[in-house]
Design a protein around this motif. Structure first.
Motif, PDB file in Angstrom:
ATOM      1  N   PRO A  12       0.808  -1.218   0.000  1.00  0.00           N
ATOM      2  CA  PRO A  12       0.000   0.000   0.000  1.00  0.00           C
ATOM      3  C   PRO A  12       0.840   1.267   0.000  1.00  0.00           C
ATOM      4  O   PRO A  12       1.987   1.264   0.445  1.00  0.00           O
ATOM      5  CB  PRO A  12      -0.792  -0.127   1.297  1.00  0.00           C
ATOM      6  N   THR A  13       0.229   2.343  -0.522  1.00  0.00           N
ATOM      7  CA  THR A  13       0.826   3.662  -0.406  1.00  0.00           C
ATOM      8  C   THR A  13       0.392   4.248   0.937  1.00  0.00           C
ATOM      9  O   THR A  13      -0.756   4.087   1.350  1.00  0.00           O
ATOM     10  CB  THR A  13       0.364   4.573  -1.553  1.00  0.00           C
ATOM     11  N   VAL A  14       1.312   4.934   1.627  1.00  0.00           N
ATOM     12  CA  VAL A  14       1.022   5.455   2.961  1.00  0.00           C
ATOM     13  C   VAL A  14       1.604   6.859   3.094  1.00  0.00           C
ATOM     14  O   VAL A  14       2.435   7.302   2.288  1.00  0.00           O
ATOM     15  CB  VAL A  14       1.613   4.545   4.068  1.00  0.00           C
ATOM     16  N   LEU A  15       1.177   7.544   4.114  1.00  0.00           N
ATOM     17  CA  LEU A  15       1.761   8.811   4.517  1.00  0.00           C
ATOM     18  C   LEU A  15       2.636   8.576   5.748  1.00  0.00           C
ATOM     19  O   LEU A  15       2.247   7.839   6.655  1.00  0.00           O
ATOM     20  CB  LEU A  15       0.673   9.834   4.835  1.00  0.00           C
ATOM     21  N   THR A  16       3.810   9.178   5.747  1.00  0.00           N
ATOM     22  CA  THR A  16       4.698   9.131   6.902  1.00  0.00           C
ATOM     23  C   THR A  16       5.057  10.563   7.273  1.00  0.00           C
ATOM     24  O   THR A  16       4.674  11.520   6.580  1.00  0.00           O
ATOM     25  CB  THR A  16       5.984   8.334   6.598  1.00  0.00           C
ATOM     26  N   ALA A  26      -6.150   8.850  -2.665  1.00  0.00           N
ATOM     27  CA  ALA A  26      -6.743   8.071  -3.758  1.00  0.00           C
ATOM     28  C   ALA A  26      -5.617   7.740  -4.720  1.00  0.00           C
ATOM     29  O   ALA A  26      -4.957   8.649  -5.252  1.00  0.00           O
ATOM     30  CB  ALA A  26      -7.854   8.847  -4.451  1.00  0.00           C
ATOM     31  N   ILE A  27      -5.390   6.435  -4.948  1.00  0.00           N
ATOM     32  CA  ILE A  27      -4.255   5.963  -5.746  1.00  0.00           C
ATOM     33  C   ILE A  27      -4.769   5.511  -7.111  1.00  0.00           C
ATOM     34  O   ILE A  27      -5.729   4.725  -7.195  1.00  0.00           O
ATOM     35  CB  ILE A  27      -3.536   4.791  -5.053  1.00  0.00           C
ATOM     36  N   GLY A  49      -5.586  -4.703  -1.315  1.00  0.00           N
ATOM     37  CA  GLY A  49      -5.014  -4.911  -2.631  1.00  0.00           C
ATOM     38  C   GLY A  49      -5.829  -5.921  -3.405  1.00  0.00           C
ATOM     39  O   GLY A  49      -7.050  -5.833  -3.473  1.00  0.00           O
ATOM     40  N   ASP A  50      -5.150  -6.903  -3.969  1.00  0.00           N
ATOM     41  CA  ASP A  50      -5.812  -7.886  -4.826  1.00  0.00           C
ATOM     42  C   ASP A  50      -6.284  -9.078  -4.001  1.00  0.00           C
ATOM     43  O   ASP A  50      -5.686 -10.151  -4.017  1.00  0.00           O
ATOM     44  CB  ASP A  50      -4.860  -8.323  -5.936  1.00  0.00           C
ATOM     45  N   ALA A  66      -3.455   3.126   1.391  1.00  0.00           N
ATOM     46  CA  ALA A  66      -4.344   3.051   0.232  1.00  0.00           C
ATOM     47  C   ALA A  66      -3.690   2.244  -0.872  1.00  0.00           C
ATOM     48  O   ALA A  66      -2.503   2.387  -1.145  1.00  0.00           O
ATOM     49  CB  ALA A  66      -4.674   4.452  -0.276  1.00  0.00           C
ATOM     50  N   PHE A  67      -4.486   1.386  -1.487  1.00  0.00           N
ATOM     51  CA  PHE A  67      -4.116   0.741  -2.740  1.00  0.00           C
ATOM     52  C   PHE A  67      -4.844   1.467  -3.870  1.00  0.00           C
ATOM     53  O   PHE A  67      -5.678   2.342  -3.626  1.00  0.00           O
ATOM     54  CB  PHE A  67      -4.531  -0.729  -2.737  1.00  0.00           C
ATOM     55  N   ALA A  68      -4.555   1.093  -5.105  1.00  0.00           N
ATOM     56  CA  ALA A  68      -5.269   1.692  -6.231  1.00  0.00           C
ATOM     57  C   ALA A  68      -6.760   1.436  -6.110  1.00  0.00           C
ATOM     58  O   ALA A  68      -7.189   0.345  -5.772  1.00  0.00           O
ATOM     59  CB  ALA A  68      -4.727   1.122  -7.542  1.00  0.00           C
TER      60      ALA A  68
END
Length: 571
Positions: free
Chosen positions: A321-325, A352-353, A534-535, A568-570
């Motif tokens: 996943p994409t994250v904020l740090t 939103a990815i 994710g998937d 977030a994933f796509a």
């Protein structure tokens, strides 16, 4: 006398002891007289084990007749309900529709049975069975969870027939069965339709079919068309209206299914015939018996050109996943975060990815949308917005949130061109939308509405113009049960949502909610704040309020790394 009319083809049965029958029926007290019933010595055509219940005992009382009927009808898919008909009069059997749906009652509380007084003539009596309803399955196989504390009475009128034997003369359509029995008699299958894109994607529609006849039931469900909420032209079928299963039905030889269809199928174009075979193949492939499909009409195999039916596969997240740090934007790889070069303004709450090359979009202070690639403002600050969701066509969805804030529409933004469009959503007028998420193929929208009493999750079809721009959503269908609170909502597969929520009976945790299926809670994680998927369910992740990222491990969770938020994933 009793009656045993024919139904859609004879089935084979296996001999099992009465104790096994009782195990399958849950908590209901059922008769044990009548001995073992011997079945045919061939397997069922669709595979699986089929069993029949004991018939009525001589001089059985009205209560015993109803109990025996409930057992026989709940197992009736194994013998085309022939045993169940033995508990009925000829008139009763002729008016009862056993395929008119299933009412599933909770295993936590047994049904109550009340026997009324005999009539003055001594020939009639009313028996009422009251059940705590867990769910219902419609005649088309659609599954609907019942609201909490739903209780429903079912009335059985009995009369005396030859030799003063009690038989059921009148009853409601459909079948009653416990949750345990339902799990042994039915299975879920995704029936596949087509999106309205120029090159369509497959759109799954979850149905429940009898295990004993899963192949033919799945084909009939497909021929019956999409569920009502999958509004055309958002979701369509390549089969011409009126197409039915032919007299030869479905024959399977060496994993090749030959599906016989009625004459109406010949009205389809060459391309639609090829798309119809794709729908059949993807539907039947799940059942483990079919790898290829042929179609016949009047015994003649049709020549179908697969090049006429291209299908665009639904996209899947390629990373994440994409994250904020505290350092900005990053992508989780194992137990590390790889930084992503992006402008991350202060106050970004949600991400939103995209599936493609569009920019990552952030929701800032819950009031504006910003492209994180270059910091471009896509929606200037205004009222509170729902966390955004990308669709496969490159549009970012959001909308107003707050009590009474919605005026019957949602917003979509093209982050590349900057275009902002309004999506008609009449069902949302006056509502408080607290979450939304577009499915991977882009034809379905899941959203949650807050009322004074609860939060309810819905799904609706997404209508688009010829360029793929969303123009409207169709009428919503409720999925799952009412929630006391909801913190996050994501698609976790083709026909399942993951909801981070609390119900009246379940503390805050992740619930796997079937879109036309059952709700299953996962183990909880203290302080859970948001989720992403994710998937598939194994790629479900969770972040706590303290910033700890968890992933699935066996039936539970394991901590992956600390110091992140807004996973977030796509999608």
């Amino acid at each position: 006398m009793s009656a045993r009319p024919d139904l859609r083809g004879r089935r084979g049965v296996a001999a099992l002891c009465v104790a096994a029958l009782l195990t399958l029926t849950g908590c209901l007290s059922l008769p044990v007289e009548g001995g073992v019933q011997v079945g045919l010595d061939r397997p069922p055509a669709d595979g699986g084990l089929e069993i029949v219940a004991p018939g009525p005992s001589v001089d059985a009382a009205p209560r015993e007749i109803v109990e025996g009927f409930l057992l026989a009808s709940s197992l009736g898919l194994g013998d085309d309900f022939h045993r169940a008909y033995e508990f009925m009069t000829t008139a009763g059997a002729s008016q009862w529709d056993p395929l008119g749906g299933v009412t599933i009652y909770s295993d936590d509380e047994p049904p109550t049975i009340e026997v009324g007084d005999e009539g003055a003539d001594g020939l009639g009596v009313l028996v009422t069975v009251t059940v705590p309803v867990a769910a219902t399955v419609g005649e088309d196989g659609t599954y609907t969870e019942a609201p909490p504390d739903t209780v429903q009475p079912f009335r059985f009128h009995l009369v005396k027939v030859v030799d003063d034997q009690w038989r059921i003369s009148q009853l409601d359509p459909g079948v009653l069965m416990s949750e345990v029995t339902f799990g042994t008699q039915y299975r879920e299958v995704s029936v596949y339709f087509l999106s309205s894109d120029a090159v369509p994607r497959l759109v799954p529609d979850l149905r429940w079919v009898p295990r004993a006849r899963s192949v033919t039931s799945a084909v009939r469900a497909l021929l019956g068309g999409p569920a009502e909420w999958l509004t055309a032209p958002a979701v369509v079928s390549a089969f011409p209206d009126g197409t039915t299963l032919g007299i030869e039905g479905v024959e399977i030889d060496d994993r090749v299914a030959t599906v016989s269809l009625s004459q109406q199928f010949l009205d389809a174009s060459a391309a639609d015939r090829a798309y119809a075979r794709t729908q059949l193949t993807e539907t039947l492939r799940q059942l483990g018996q079919v790898s290829r499909v042929e179609i016949s009409v009047d015994g003649n195999l049709l020549t179908l050109d697969p090049t006429l039916a291209p299908v665009d596969p639904a996209p899947a997240p390629l990373r994440g996943p994409t994250v904020l740090t505290e350092d900005g934007l990053g992508v989780v790889n194992g137990d590390q975060v790889s930084p992503v070069d992006a402008v991350v303004p202060d106050g970004v709450d949600d991400l939103a990815i995209p599936y493609g090359r569009e920019p990552v979009v952030g929701l800032v202070d819950s009031r504006s949308l910003v492209a994180l690639g270059d910091g471009t403002t896509l929606l200037p600050p205004g009222g509170s917005l729902v966390p955004p969701s990308y669709d496969a066509q490159g549009w970012v969805w959001t909308g107003p949130t707050g009590p009474g804030s919605n005026e019957g529409s949602l917003l979509v933004v093209d982050p590349v061109s900057g275009a902002v469009e309004t999506v008609s959503a009449p069902d949302l007028a006056g509502a408080d939308v607290v979450a939304l998420r577009v499915s991977r193929e882009g034809s379905r929208l899941a959203y949650a509405l807050r009322t004074d009493e609860s939060i309810v999750v819905h799904v609706a079809a997404v209508l688009r113009d010829a360029d793929g721009r969303p123009t409207a959503i169709g009428p919503g269908r409720t999925v799952g049960g009412p929630l006391l609170q909801l913190r996050d909502l994501v698609w976790v597969g083709e026909v399942r949502l993951a909801v981070l929520a609390q119900t009246a009976t379940i503390d805050l945790t992740v619930l796997l909610v079937g879109v036309g299926g059952q709700t299953v809670p996962l183990p909880s994680v203290e302080g859970a704040a948001s989720i992403a998927a994710g998937d598939g369910p194994r790629e479900l992740v969770l972040v706590t309020a303290g910033g700890d990222l968890y992933g699935r491990s066996g039936n539970g969770w394991r901590m992956i790394l600390p110091g992140v938020r807004a996973p977030a994933f796509a999608g």
